[in-house]
Design a protein around this motif. Sequence first.
Motif, mmCIF file in Angstrom:
data_model
loop_
_atom_site.group_PDB
_atom_site.id
_atom_site.type_symbol
_atom_site.label_atom_id
_atom_site.label_comp_id
_atom_site.label_asym_id
_atom_site.label_seq_id
_atom_site.Cartn_x
_atom_site.Cartn_y
_atom_site.Cartn_z
ATOM 1 N N THR A 65 0.839 -1.202 0.000
ATOM 2 C CA THR A 65 0.000 0.000 0.000
ATOM 3 C C THR A 65 0.873 1.251 0.000
ATOM 4 O O THR A 65 0.609 2.209 -0.736
ATOM 5 N N THR A 66 1.924 1.246 0.803
ATOM 6 C CA THR A 66 2.847 2.379 0.854
ATOM 7 C C THR A 66 3.507 2.607 -0.498
ATOM 8 O O THR A 66 3.635 3.742 -0.959
ATOM 9 N N ALA A 111 2.401 1.698 -3.489
ATOM 10 C CA ALA A 111 1.468 1.874 -4.603
ATOM 11 C C ALA A 111 1.323 3.328 -5.051
ATOM 12 O O ALA A 111 1.097 3.590 -6.235
ATOM 13 N N ASP A 112 1.465 4.265 -4.143
ATOM 14 C CA ASP A 112 1.246 5.670 -4.487
ATOM 15 C C ASP A 112 2.523 6.460 -4.744
ATOM 16 O O ASP A 112 2.481 7.688 -4.835
ATOM 17 N N PRO A 153 5.661 8.110 -6.767
ATOM 18 C CA PRO A 153 5.790 8.673 -8.114
ATOM 19 C C PRO A 153 6.978 8.075 -8.871
ATOM 20 O O PRO A 153 8.077 8.613 -8.844
#
Length: 130
Positions: free
Chosen positions: A24-25, A27-28, A30
């Motif tokens: 989850t960390t 996944a976002d 850049p």
Amino acid sequence: MTDGNGAVSRLAISSRQRLDDVLTTLADLPFGGTDRALPMTWADRRKVPVDTFVVYTDNETWAGRVHPFQALKSYREKTGIGAKLVVVGMTATDFSIADPSDAGMLDVAGFDAAVPTVISDFARADMTQA
């Protein structure tokens, strides 16, 4: 990891986190083009001693100002460390980063349970005997 702008960033993860939380960390983040020379140039600029650089990539086309084998050569010359480079293409597609005449460089295409052992064995190998 890079920050999408050609710089190295620290990841806000720890060994105590669960895998789903780490994913989850990540996944976002850049992500940008893969500059496979960045670990060597970063360590060179900061005078960080490194024995083996390991780069994991999704096989994006190389991006950057210097080819990884040139960055490794420069790092070795400036530091006097016989550093090695392993580039792991996480998909089994055709790519080549390593200089075939340099026993201290290894390309790995694809990933399975044997790869960590291959990398570890390569990192420990005495390249002066190669």
